[in-house]
Scaffold this motif. Structure first.
Motif, PDB file in Angstrom:
ATOM      1  N   ASN A 125      15.155  34.386  37.731  1.00  0.00           N
ATOM      2  CA  ASN A 125      14.944  33.684  36.240  1.00  0.00           C
ATOM      3  C   ASN A 125      13.143  33.801  36.818  1.00  0.00           C
ATOM      4  OD1 ASN A 125      14.777  31.775  34.213  1.00  0.00           O
ATOM      5  ND2 ASN A 125      14.460  30.176  34.867  1.00  0.00           N
TER       6      ASN A 125
ATOM      7  N   GLU B  45       8.470  27.065  41.011  1.00  0.00           N
ATOM      8  CA  GLU B  45       9.285  27.107  42.646  1.00  0.00           C
ATOM      9  C   GLU B  45      10.329  26.737  42.263  1.00  0.00           C
ATOM     10  OE1 GLU B  45       5.396  24.249  41.719  1.00  0.00           O
ATOM     11  OE2 GLU B  45       7.346  25.584  40.244  1.00  0.00           O
ATOM     12  N   TYR B  46      11.036  27.452  40.966  1.00  0.00           N
ATOM     13  CA  TYR B  46      12.250  27.925  41.394  1.00  0.00           C
ATOM     14  C   TYR B  46      12.890  28.928  42.091  1.00  0.00           C
ATOM     15  CZ  TYR B  46      11.179  29.776  37.035  1.00  0.00           C
ATOM     16  OH  TYR B  46       9.957  30.759  36.573  1.00  0.00           O
TER      17      TYR B  46
ATOM     18  N   THR C 103      14.187  25.516  50.862  1.00  0.00           N
ATOM     19  CA  THR C 103      13.172  24.132  50.301  1.00  0.00           C
ATOM     20  C   THR C 103      12.708  24.173  51.890  1.00  0.00           C
ATOM     21  OG1 THR C 103      15.421  23.143  48.604  1.00  0.00           O
ATOM     22  CG2 THR C 103      13.472  22.052  49.986  1.00  0.00           C
TER      23      THR C 103
ATOM     24  N   THR D  76      18.902  27.260  48.460  1.00  0.00           N
ATOM     25  CA  THR D  76      18.780  26.903  46.704  1.00  0.00           C
ATOM     26  C   THR D  76      19.677  27.913  46.261  1.00  0.00           C
ATOM     27  OG1 THR D  76      17.001  28.259  46.447  1.00  0.00           O
ATOM     28  CG2 THR D  76      15.794  26.425  47.012  1.00  0.00           C
TER      29      THR D  76
ATOM     30  N   TRP E 165      19.131  29.829  43.963  1.00  0.00           N
ATOM     31  CA  TRP E 165      18.591  31.386  44.110  1.00  0.00           C
ATOM     32  C   TRP E 165      18.573  31.889  45.746  1.00  0.00           C
ATOM     33  CZ3 TRP E 165      18.234  36.083  43.038  1.00  0.00           C
ATOM     34  CH2 TRP E 165      17.787  36.916  43.428  1.00  0.00           C
TER      35      TRP E 165
ATOM     36  N   THR F  77      20.125  26.228  37.856  1.00  0.00           N
ATOM     37  CA  THR F  77      18.986  27.175  37.881  1.00  0.00           C
ATOM     38  C   THR F  77      17.417  26.266  38.078  1.00  0.00           C
ATOM     39  OG1 THR F  77      18.837  26.919  35.410  1.00  0.00           O
ATOM     40  CG2 THR F  77      19.607  29.153  36.486  1.00  0.00           C
ATOM     41  N   GLY F  78      17.706  25.414  37.775  1.00  0.00           N
ATOM     42  CA  GLY F  78      16.180  24.303  37.861  1.00  0.00           C
ATOM     43  C   GLY F  78      16.229  22.816  38.060  1.00  0.00           C
ATOM     44  N   SER F  79      15.621  21.731  38.325  1.00  0.00           N
ATOM     45  CA  SER F  79      16.257  20.371  38.434  1.00  0.00           C
ATOM     46  C   SER F  79      14.401  19.779  38.070  1.00  0.00           C
ATOM     47  CB  SER F  79      17.263  19.986  39.710  1.00  0.00           C
ATOM     48  OG  SER F  79      16.555  20.427  40.631  1.00  0.00           O
ATOM     49  N   TRP F  80      14.296  18.217  37.989  1.00  0.00           N
ATOM     50  CA  TRP F  80      12.866  18.199  37.989  1.00  0.00           C
ATOM     51  C   TRP F  80      12.698  16.435  38.418  1.00  0.00           C
ATOM     52  CZ3 TRP F  80      15.234  20.632  33.975  1.00  0.00           C
ATOM     53  CH2 TRP F  80      15.876  20.205  33.026  1.00  0.00           C
TER      54      TRP F  80
ATOM     55  N   PHE G 118      18.649  18.009  35.081  1.00  0.00           N
ATOM     56  CA  PHE G 118      18.658  19.670  36.183  1.00  0.00           C
ATOM     57  C   PHE G 118      19.982  20.704  34.715  1.00  0.00           C
ATOM     58  CE2 PHE G 118      22.562  17.513  36.040  1.00  0.00           C
ATOM     59  CZ  PHE G 118      23.564  18.547  35.800  1.00  0.00           C
TER      60      PHE G 118
END
Length: 536
Positions: free
Chosen positions: A254, A289-290, A295, A303, A305, A481-484, A516
């Motif tokens: 990404n 950061e993704y 981690t 992760t 990825w 693909t991502g989280s927050w 996410f």
């Protein structure tokens, strides 16, 4: 007549002698070298890069990353260095990096990051300044041509004055050879490495010819510009048709400039015998950061990825082959003995200590360490790695049964059979709050993905808690693909989400939320629907 024949014979003899004693061609390379579109080792074996980048200049203390990257089967690591635009890496530090490369049996691509975005980004160095840096650290690189590649400068032009790339790159290569460097050289494309104006593609032959040793490989970085299979294959075809060497020196799953087609990138690299180097191991910032593969530099915390590039289709684990330079031509094919059944102790809600009887190795490469897996079928996720016959696992899920086995790995990459499996169950957690619930709402969705926000976590107990963990299972074919507002890790299709540092404390009845994003195959309408919550 006789005299003329004698003179002719003498001249012919002189010519033959001169041919026999003529010096080797100027382009005779040592160590790693180019042969057409391929990279060869000094012994003539083909070598295909399978690796990742490590941001050493910003994280110089993370020296364990080299062994961790190797432990996940990579054969190459691209090491970020700086001459002063960022924390400088002098000759002594470069010598330490070289030692880590040799010790961990990795081909290392050393790159100068100072040139990134020259002409567009303030403070960027020229390629000429990059060569001056390499000259200053040359003492650390003498005699390393078998396992070190010099990447002259990272993404040496932004999108301004891109036409100057050809002459600047040619000049840099010429200077490097004049300084006595015999290493394989790698040159990055302009346009922030993505060559969307095709400057590198169209001038590659001239640049290659400028290298007296004919030992330069070209590097394309594939991010948002390469978001379709057609764009990827067209670019790779151009170099294949030209008979020039190319590696995919950076790519991700990404990016802020678009969504690269990593599946095609990796499958095409595998089918064509091209090297690839993903970005990057850990420590990314500035909104990307993704792109971290693990981690906090922990090899046990892949992760999504990281799972993709190491364990996915055409990934590093199944396609990487160690350079024969490190294994004496690949003569060690003896597997280590099987380790003993692991025993568990010190089990908590989030961890456990495992020990097992050690393996032995008679193949000559020496025992390199152990890999610890959670048994969940054919795609058992890696829980961790250890250099000794014990490990303390962290980041486990409360009130969860784990079936774990161990296998040994030697220095040549041979692996033992799996040990017998041990079973243990983590405790319910140290909090007295009595538990929690989690419920998510699909905020938006499209043919290729969806966003879940908020996922509301509520403390259902009668007292405060200091942390929470939410787990859920992604439908088949879906990838996170991502989280927050949280810290997420992925094992297979299981996602474990833990509170961030600022939202773990929940009073009785209190709640917080996170979100996410998930990618899914086109036409697939499934979403995540159920969640499991635990407190600590």
């Amino acid at each position: 007549m006789t005299k003329r024949l004698g003179l002719a014979a003498a001249a012919l003899l002189s010519l033959l002698v001169s041919m026999l004693i003529a010096p080797a061609p100027a382009h005779a390379a040592v160590g790693l070298r180019v042969s057409g579109t391929r990279i060869l080792e000094a012994n003539g074996n083909a070598f295909v890069m399978r690796g990742v980048s490590h941001a050493h200049t910003w994280y110089a203390s993370q020296t364990g990353s080299f062994s961790d990257i190797k432990g996940l089967r990579a054969n190459t690591v691209r090491v970020v260095l700086s001459g002063g635009r960022w924390p400088a890496n002098g000759a002594s530090d470069v010598a330490s990096v070289v030692s880590l490369c040799r010790q961990n049996r990795l081909i290392c691509v050393l790159e100068n990051h100072d040139t990134t975005g020259y002409g567009e980004q303030s403070g960027a160095y020229t390629l000429d300044q990059a060569v001056t840096y390499w000259s200053g650290v040359r003492s650390a690189l003498t005699g390393t041509e078998d396992f070190i590649v010099v990447n002259l400068g990272n993404e040496p032009y932004g999108n301004n004055n891109v036409a100057a790339w050809t002459s600047a790159t040619t000049s840099a290569i010429t200077r490097m050879r004049g300084l006595g460097f015999q290493h394989m050289l790698m040159v990055d494309a302009p346009n922030w490495g993505q060559d969307w104006q095709f400057t590198m593609r169209d001038n590659a032959q001239a640049v290659f010819n400028a290298d007296a040793q004919r030992n330069t490989v070209f590097s394309i970085h594939m991010y948002g510009v390469f978001d379709t299979a057609a764009e990827i294959t067209a670019y790779l075809n151009a170099f294949q048709t030209a008979g020039l060497p190319l590696v995919i020196g950076e790519f991700g799953h990404n990016h802020s400039d678009g969504n690269p087609d990593e599946d095609t990138i990796m499958s095409q690299a595998q089918s064509r015998g091209l090297g690839y180097i993903g970005w990057s191991w850990s420590g990314n910032g500035g909104g990307v950061e993704y792109l971290d593969m693990v981690t906090n530099f922990s090899a046990a915390s892949l992760t999504s990825w990281g799972q993709r590039i190491f364990n996915g289709a055409n990934g590093i684990a199944t396609t990487s082959r160690e350079a024969t330079f490190f294994s004496g031509g690949g003569t060690d094919t003896t597997n280590p003995t099987t380790p003993g059944t692991p025993s568990s102790a010190g089990v908590t809600s989030s961890g456990a200590t495992l020990t097992w009887s050690a393996s032995t190795d008679s193949g000559g490469s020496g025992l390199a360490g152990y890999e610890i897996y959670r048994e969940q079928g054919a795609t058992d996720p890696l829980l961790g790695q250890s250099a000794t016959n014990s490990i303390t696992l962290t980041g486990l899920t409360a009130s969860t049964q784990y079936q774990v086995y161990v296998r040994a790995r030697d220095g040549a990459g041979n692996r033992s059979a799996n040990s017998a499996t041990t079973t243990f169950t983590t405790t319910s957690g140290g909090g007295t709050g009595g538990g929690c619930t989690a419920a998510g709402t699909v905020q938006s969705q499209w043919s290729g993905g969806y966003v879940v926000q908020p996922v509301t976590v509520t403390n259902t107990g009668t007292s405060a808690v200091t942390g929470w963990t939410v787990t859920f299972t992604l439908p088949a074919g879906h990838t996170l693909t991502g989280s927050w507002n949280s810290a997420a890790t992925v094992s297979g299709q299981t996602v474990t989400v833990r509170n961030a540092g600022y939202n773990g404390n929940l009073g009785a009845g209190g709640s917080t939320s996170f979100g996410f994003q998930v990618a899914r195959p086109g036409g697939n309408t499934a979403t995540v629907t159920s969640y499991t919550c635990a407190t600590s």
